[in-house]
Design an enzyme around this catalytic site. Structure first.
Site, PDB file in Angstrom:
ATOM      1  N   GLU A  46       0.829  -1.351  -0.104  1.00  0.00           N
ATOM      2  CA  GLU A  46       0.025   0.080  -0.076  1.00  0.00           C
ATOM      3  C   GLU A  46       0.745   1.379   0.053  1.00  0.00           C
ATOM      4  O   GLU A  46       1.725   1.388   0.865  1.00  0.00           O
ATOM      5  CB  GLU A  46      -0.902   0.051   1.197  1.00  0.00           C
ATOM      6  CG  GLU A  46      -1.573   1.342   1.672  1.00  0.00           C
ATOM      7  CD  GLU A  46      -2.493   1.617   0.429  1.00  0.00           C
ATOM      8  OE1 GLU A  46      -3.026   2.525   0.129  1.00  0.00           O
ATOM      9  OE2 GLU A  46      -3.542   0.656   0.045  1.00  0.00           O
ATOM     10  N   THR A  86      -5.739   2.493  -4.969  1.00  0.00           N
ATOM     11  CA  THR A  86      -5.415   0.966  -4.762  1.00  0.00           C
ATOM     12  C   THR A  86      -6.241   0.257  -6.100  1.00  0.00           C
ATOM     13  O   THR A  86      -5.771  -0.522  -6.703  1.00  0.00           O
ATOM     14  CB  THR A  86      -5.777   0.360  -3.383  1.00  0.00           C
ATOM     15  OG1 THR A  86      -4.965   1.019  -2.423  1.00  0.00           O
ATOM     16  CG2 THR A  86      -5.828  -1.104  -3.349  1.00  0.00           C
ATOM     17  N   HIS A 127      -1.357   3.336   5.319  1.00  0.00           N
ATOM     18  CA  HIS A 127      -2.540   4.189   4.800  1.00  0.00           C
ATOM     19  C   HIS A 127      -3.019   4.820   6.031  1.00  0.00           C
ATOM     20  O   HIS A 127      -2.990   4.572   7.430  1.00  0.00           O
ATOM     21  CB  HIS A 127      -3.680   3.227   4.373  1.00  0.00           C
ATOM     22  CG  HIS A 127      -4.824   4.011   3.703  1.00  0.00           C
ATOM     23  ND1 HIS A 127      -5.574   4.706   4.192  1.00  0.00           N
ATOM     24  CD2 HIS A 127      -5.025   3.919   2.282  1.00  0.00           C
ATOM     25  CE1 HIS A 127      -6.416   5.353   3.514  1.00  0.00           C
ATOM     26  NE2 HIS A 127      -6.229   4.732   2.217  1.00  0.00           N
ATOM     27  N   ASP A 153       1.157  -0.705  -5.110  1.00  0.00           N
ATOM     28  CA  ASP A 153      -0.097  -0.496  -5.819  1.00  0.00           C
ATOM     29  C   ASP A 153      -0.176   1.142  -6.348  1.00  0.00           C
ATOM     30  O   ASP A 153      -0.787   1.141  -7.455  1.00  0.00           O
ATOM     31  CB  ASP A 153      -1.508  -0.511  -4.924  1.00  0.00           C
ATOM     32  CG  ASP A 153      -1.445   0.208  -3.834  1.00  0.00           C
ATOM     33  OD1 ASP A 153      -0.354   1.062  -3.366  1.00  0.00           O
ATOM     34  OD2 ASP A 153      -2.639   0.417  -3.187  1.00  0.00           O
ATOM     35  N   HIS A 154       0.317   2.053  -5.883  1.00  0.00           N
ATOM     36  CA  HIS A 154       0.393   3.335  -6.303  1.00  0.00           C
ATOM     37  C   HIS A 154       1.345   4.291  -5.246  1.00  0.00           C
ATOM     38  O   HIS A 154       1.764   3.582  -4.112  1.00  0.00           O
ATOM     39  CB  HIS A 154      -0.926   3.936  -6.298  1.00  0.00           C
ATOM     40  CG  HIS A 154      -1.417   4.148  -4.774  1.00  0.00           C
ATOM     41  ND1 HIS A 154      -1.202   4.951  -4.046  1.00  0.00           N
ATOM     42  CD2 HIS A 154      -2.569   3.193  -4.440  1.00  0.00           C
ATOM     43  CE1 HIS A 154      -2.291   4.955  -2.994  1.00  0.00           C
ATOM     44  NE2 HIS A 154      -2.805   3.822  -3.314  1.00  0.00           N
TER      45      HIS A 154
END
Length: 652
Positions: free
Chosen positions: A284, A324, A456, A507-508
């Site tokens: 994440e 995500t 996150h 994911d990013h």
């Protein structure tokens, strides 16, 4: 007099609304002072355009009440019913605008944007959002601030005698008609003629966002979550489009299986096929620059970096988006990002040709594993209706008994810590280890898609695991890194480890906004393949994309297979083939080793020279060949999804 006494409270509300709108813009301006190109002229333009949009946003609220004021006869002014309706409406509208204005501050700090499609998506997931707010800011304090401001606003209205004037008057229908007509006319003109994108007159994306209204941006995003490519973007003739695309995605070891507007082909890799277990770990929000290998001075992700240097390490790979589900779309479908919401959240996203279909061809089980409730962002439905079993932290009231695949819950006794989003990474990894043990006993190869979440916001994690318990991005990454290390230490003791390949990729990135339309640096992510047999660790510096990772893995495993993937085997790419795809909700771009071409709505495009070392984009003349190539990728991705061209053949 433009506003008769009957409109006193309406006028006071308008003044209050505009005061808070300007105040929030001032706050956001100073939050972004390091990211904008300051000039007196731009400062004036930002606030002038912003005031225009604030007026337009305000009329949506005023129109509801002004119609009520117009139709209620003078003899009912100040009646019990009138007071109940007016007091309730005034209090409710004040609460809504105060809450929304305050909510813009943390949203801006996270995304450097006014409310957009992310805010629209989050509105649908009340539990996660409320819990996230609670864990980021003390809810009692937040509610207290809202009600304090609400109280002061009502006191201000009373101080101006707005309540008394509204209830104690005999204004006629004619007196009320003029202001009512003006407000409704402004609303109609604004609603049907003004678009949110018209505020974007600056080269700097932060200045464009500051000029907008948060509330208007929210509803504009709600209306445009899916963008019709042909209505908003430059296109080329359909036959030329697919000619370009098929030429670009077809490698030397590919054979096209159709002469129509399709990309189905057979990919042949020589050598004996290997069928190890495959575990994908999605990290994440992990920027490449958090790792020492990318000259990062903070050294937050030491274990993740250490394993990268024992792997096939892709050092020049970029995420397609900033969320995500955009990463999931790119990884599973190997497709460039289509404008609007991710395919993970769209209708007609069942029975698509994902990488899972290729694993199925090779006899693998397929499982999606997430530490939170997979209902969020439609992940459960997307993966399940594309052939994956589900393991998640499902809430009992969200159980979908009609899912076509098996769904298993991460039980309470398997969770030591969880926040608004999910069980912590440590608990997720322990569940993965337990599940892999069970899978190993079946003697069938498995593919597990695992999505982490601890890095996150609100950046909470179990206490005592790292040296600090402070909830910061730095500590969340350090926790993510430590649990990652512990997982591999445990995995190496398992009987299935030697025959398991691990694909690790973010994911990013976090901090996905920046000075320019698309900040290239904030799409640069780590990605590597670990534990491949007969492959020595090495770095691959070719410019590539998330969509290329699994086609590359299939090449290393010597798999031959039919597919509809846009991605290519990075190990076989020539210099001319290097490219990456980057985008946000509305803008999509094709990145080359020294250029970036961005397609935007209103059929516009911009080309930049990209200085990678300085992460600097400089506008340059557009190459027509590059423009057509960019259009071909994105136009085809849109068309193939819409017309069913990405479906499994038997499901079209």
């Amino acid at each position: 007099m433009l506003f008769p006494k009957r409109h006193s409270l309406l006028k006071t509300f308008a003044i209050t609304f505009l005061f808070f709108a300007i105040l929030i813009r001032v706050c956001l301006y100073f939050f972004s002072i390091k990211l904008i190109d300051f000039s007196i002229l731009n400062f004036i333009k930002i606030f002038a355009i912003g005031f225009f949009y604030d007026i337009g946003s305000l009329t949506y609220f005023l129109a509801l009440y002004v119609v009520y004021l117009l139709i209620i006869p003078a003899k009912l002014h100040g009646s019990k019913l009138d007071k109940i309706i007016t007091n309730f409406a005034y209090g409710l509208f004040l609460f809504v605008i105060i809450f929304s204005f305050l909510a813009e501050i943390p949203f801006w700090q996270e995304y450097q944007r006014r409310f957009n499609f992310i805010a629209v998506d989050y509105l649908l997931y009340t539990y996660e959002v409320v819990e996230n707010i609670h864990q980021t800011f003390p809810i009692p304090l937040l509610i207290g601030v809202i009600f304090l401001i609400l109280f002061l606003s009502i006191r201000y209205a009373k101080h101006k005698n707005a309540y008394n004037n509204t209830f104690q008057n005999s204004d006629s229908f004619k007196a009320k008609l003029i202001p009512s007509s003006i407000i409704i006319t402004i609303l109609i003109l604004f609603h049907f003629n003004i678009k949110n994108t018209q505020a974007e007159v600056f080269d700097n994306v932060n200045e464009n966002e500051l000029a907008k209204s948060g509330l208007y941006s929210f509803f504009a995003a709600y209306k445009s979550n899916e963008l019709n490519f042909k209505d908003f973007y430059q296109t080329i003739d359909s036959s030329e489009n697919y000619t370009i695309l098929r030429n670009k995605i077809t490698a030397e070891n590919d054979s096209l299986l159709s002469d129509s507007k399709d990309i189905i082909r057979f990919t042949r890799n020589n050598g004996k096929e290997q069928k190890p277990n495959v575990i994908f770990i999605g990290l994440e929000s992990l920027n490449a620059r958090f790792m020492p290998s990318f000259s990062n001075n903070e050294n937050w992700a030491i274990a993740i970096d250490s394993l990268a240097n024992k792997s096939i390490f892709f050092t020049n790979l970029f995420a397609t988006g900033t969320r995500t589900i955009r990463g999931m779309e790119a990884i599973t479908l190997a497709i460039p990002p289509t404008p609007g919401r991710s395919i993970v959240k769209r209708k007609s996203n069942h029975n698509l040709f994902t990488i899972g279909e290729i694993f199925k061809q090779k006899g693998y089980t397929r499982t999606f594993m997430y530490g939170g409730d997979g209902h969020f962002d439609n992940m459960t439905n997307y993966f399940s209706y594309n052939g994956f079993d589900i393991i998640d932290r499902k809430k009992s009231h969200r159980i979908n008994t009609k899912l076509p695949t098996k769904r298993t819950r991460i039980e309470d006794n398997e969770v030591t810590f969880e926040n608004a989003w999910a069980a912590c990474d440590g608990d997720l990894y322990n569940k993965l280890l337990k599940y892999a043990d069970q899978q190993h006993k079946t003697k069938q190869p498995f593919f597990n898609f695992v999505m982490t979440s601890s890095n996150h916001q609100p950046y909470t994690f179990p206490k005592g695991v790292i040296n600090s318990d402070e909830n910061t991005r730095e500590n969340a990454i350090k926790y993510t890194d430590k649990t990652f290390k512990e997982f591999f230490e445990k995995a190496k003791t398992k009987p299935w480890f030697k025959n398991t390949v691990f694909v690790v990729m973010a994911d990013h990135c976090c901090y996905s906004a920046g000075r320019t339309e698309i900040n290239v640096e904030n799409h640069h992510i780590p990605a590597y393949i670990f534990n491949l047999k007969n492959e020595k660790p090495r770095q691959i510096d070719k410019l590539s994309s998330q969509i290329d990772i699994f086609p590359t893995l299939f090449g290393y495993l010597n798999w031959s297979y039919e597919n509809k993937l846009f991605g290519k085997d990075i190990s076989k790419m020539s210099l001319e083939e290097e490219r990456a795809f980057v985008g946000n909700h509305r803008k999509v771009g094709l990145l080359k080793p020294n250029k970036l071409l961005i397609l935007d709505t209103q059929k516009q495009h911009t080309t930049y020279y990209w200085n990678k070392e300085k992460n600097k984009l400089t506008k340059t003349k557009t190459d027509s060949i590059l423009l057509k190539e960019t259009i071909a990728y994105y136009q085809s991705a849109y068309e193939l999804f819409k017309n069913g061209g990405l479906k499994i053949a038997s499901e079209k």
